[in-house]
Design an enzyme around this catalytic site. Structure first.
Site, mmCIF file in Angstrom:
data_model
loop_
_atom_site.group_PDB
_atom_site.id
_atom_site.type_symbol
_atom_site.label_atom_id
_atom_site.label_comp_id
_atom_site.label_asym_id
_atom_site.label_seq_id
_atom_site.Cartn_x
_atom_site.Cartn_y
_atom_site.Cartn_z
ATOM 1 N N ASP A 75 0.291 -7.660 1.500
ATOM 2 C CA ASP A 75 0.688 -6.454 1.515
ATOM 3 C C ASP A 75 2.228 -6.190 1.507
ATOM 4 O O ASP A 75 2.767 -6.145 2.618
ATOM 5 C CB ASP A 75 -0.113 -5.464 2.827
ATOM 6 C CG ASP A 75 0.275 -4.245 2.903
ATOM 7 O OD1 ASP A 75 0.456 -3.375 1.753
ATOM 8 O OD2 ASP A 75 0.001 -3.435 3.912
ATOM 9 N N HIS A 125 0.976 -1.148 -0.032
ATOM 10 C CA HIS A 125 -0.007 -0.063 0.006
ATOM 11 C C HIS A 125 1.022 1.217 -0.089
ATOM 12 O O HIS A 125 0.389 2.567 -0.411
ATOM 13 C CB HIS A 125 -1.017 -0.057 1.217
ATOM 14 C CG HIS A 125 -0.454 0.134 2.564
ATOM 15 N ND1 HIS A 125 -0.123 -0.756 3.270
ATOM 16 C CD2 HIS A 125 -0.363 1.273 3.336
ATOM 17 C CE1 HIS A 125 0.355 -0.371 4.585
ATOM 18 N NE2 HIS A 125 0.386 1.268 4.422
ATOM 19 N N GLN A 168 0.862 5.481 11.740
ATOM 20 C CA GLN A 168 0.945 5.980 10.139
ATOM 21 C C GLN A 168 2.506 6.463 10.090
ATOM 22 O O GLN A 168 3.031 7.236 10.860
ATOM 23 C CB GLN A 168 0.180 7.218 10.020
ATOM 24 C CG GLN A 168 -1.492 7.032 10.163
ATOM 25 C CD GLN A 168 -2.040 6.608 11.466
ATOM 26 O OE1 GLN A 168 -1.752 7.062 12.404
ATOM 27 N NE2 GLN A 168 -3.349 5.690 11.383
ATOM 28 N N GLY A 169 2.944 6.047 8.953
ATOM 29 C CA GLY A 169 4.265 6.318 8.773
ATOM 30 C C GLY A 169 5.170 5.313 8.788
ATOM 31 O O GLY A 169 6.442 5.405 8.450
ATOM 32 N N ASP A 170 4.664 4.380 9.582
ATOM 33 C CA ASP A 170 5.698 3.109 9.804
ATOM 34 C C ASP A 170 5.326 2.078 8.869
ATOM 35 O O ASP A 170 5.968 0.876 9.079
ATOM 36 C CB ASP A 170 5.093 2.439 11.219
ATOM 37 C CG ASP A 170 5.710 3.713 12.456
ATOM 38 O OD1 ASP A 170 6.723 4.323 12.390
ATOM 39 O OD2 ASP A 170 4.922 3.830 13.370
ATOM 40 N N SER A 171 4.445 2.210 8.096
ATOM 41 C CA SER A 171 3.948 0.972 7.456
ATOM 42 C C SER A 171 5.153 0.386 6.546
ATOM 43 O O SER A 171 6.135 1.295 5.861
ATOM 44 C CB SER A 171 3.011 1.525 6.400
ATOM 45 O OG SER A 171 1.617 1.945 6.974
#
Length: 276
Positions: free
Chosen positions: A136, A83, A230-233
């Protein structure tokens, strides 16, 4: 998948499954002090396989363009989340991002140590399902190889690192509070691998996604308070010196009853073998 990439992937897989385990720095429980939810500041020299995925053109230069995390699994191969390569994240089609890079060896995104390595090719799992969040994973091929010491081995199916109760650490530069407060320095939080039943109960199939044990891994704390955000994906979940998960999705950040969901790395290996 292009033929050169497929050949490189096949060669890398033979190395990955036989790689020696790298030591992981010890982790004591920490109170929330910023960084990943419930985490603490760490040095990338202790976890050199943790990298930032960046594009200054799309995300500005304040944090060196970092927008996702990644993990080095071969000298020219970085895994991240599928993603992260989507239009919904990038704002444009993946092919339109001209400055996609991986930042290695840098703890503080405001500093200039380490290396910013261009991504030569980005491959996204064609079986990725955005409605359930299964599959993912994306593979970034680097233009310049990293040192062998940056490579983290991946845990295959049946590895004891996946057992519920196993202590693990998640790394990233993402949101520190769940309210858009992004870290400049690398953070890590200690979590535990949770039984699949916990995530199946939390995510039976709704707008957030559907927990599928065959391709996903559940980790966190029953009381909440420690999680990716958020931002760690795409960043690594590490247990027993091996990569077991990639930060993928969840409901909120660090909420009790809503643990983090990770792409299961044994499933990543299956996907890579299928497409190599």
């Amino acid at each position: 998948m292009s033929r050169p990439f497929a050949r490189a992937l096949t060669a890398s897989l033979s190395v990955l499954t036989a790689a020696a385990v790298l030591p992981v720095s010890s982790a004591a429980p920490a109170a929330a002090d910023g960084g990943i939810i419930g985490g603490r500041q760490v040095q990338v020299s202790d976890s050199p396989w943790t990298v930032a995925v960046s594009s200054r053109d799309r995300f500005g230069g304040t944090r060196a363009g970092q927008f996702c995390g990644g993990v080095v699994v071969a000298r020219t191969m970085v895994l991240t989340a599928a993603h992260c390569m989507s239009r919904s994240v990038l704002g444009v089609a993946r092919g339109e991002v001209r400055d996609l890079k991986v930042i290695a060896g840098r703890s503080d995104l405001r500093a200039d140590e380490g290396a910013e390595i261009p991504v030569r090719e980005a491959w996204v799992n064609p079986d990725y399902d955005g409605s359930t969040n299964s599959g993912d994973v994306a593979v970034l091929t680097l233009a310049t190889p990293l040192p062998e010491g940056y490579v983290l081995p991946m845990a295959d199916e049946g590895d004891p690192a996946y057992e519920p109760g196993t202590r693990a650490e998640v790394y990233g530069w993402g949101d520190t509070t769940g309210a858009g407060d992004y870290a400049h320095t690398l953070r890590a939080a200690q979590v535990h691998v949770l039984p699949d039943s916990v995530c199946q109960e939390a995510y039976p199939g709704n707008s957030d996604g559907t927990y599928l044990p065959a391709s996903m891994l559940c980790a966190g704390e029953a009381r909440g308070g420690k999680d990716a955000c958020q931002g760690d994906s795409g960043g690594p979940l590490v247990a027993r010196g091996e990569l077991i998960g990639l930060v993928s999705w969840g409901s909120g950040c660090g909420r009790a009853g809503s643990p983090g969901v990770y792409t299961r790395v044994s499933e990543v290996l299956r996907v890579l073998r299928k497409h190599s």
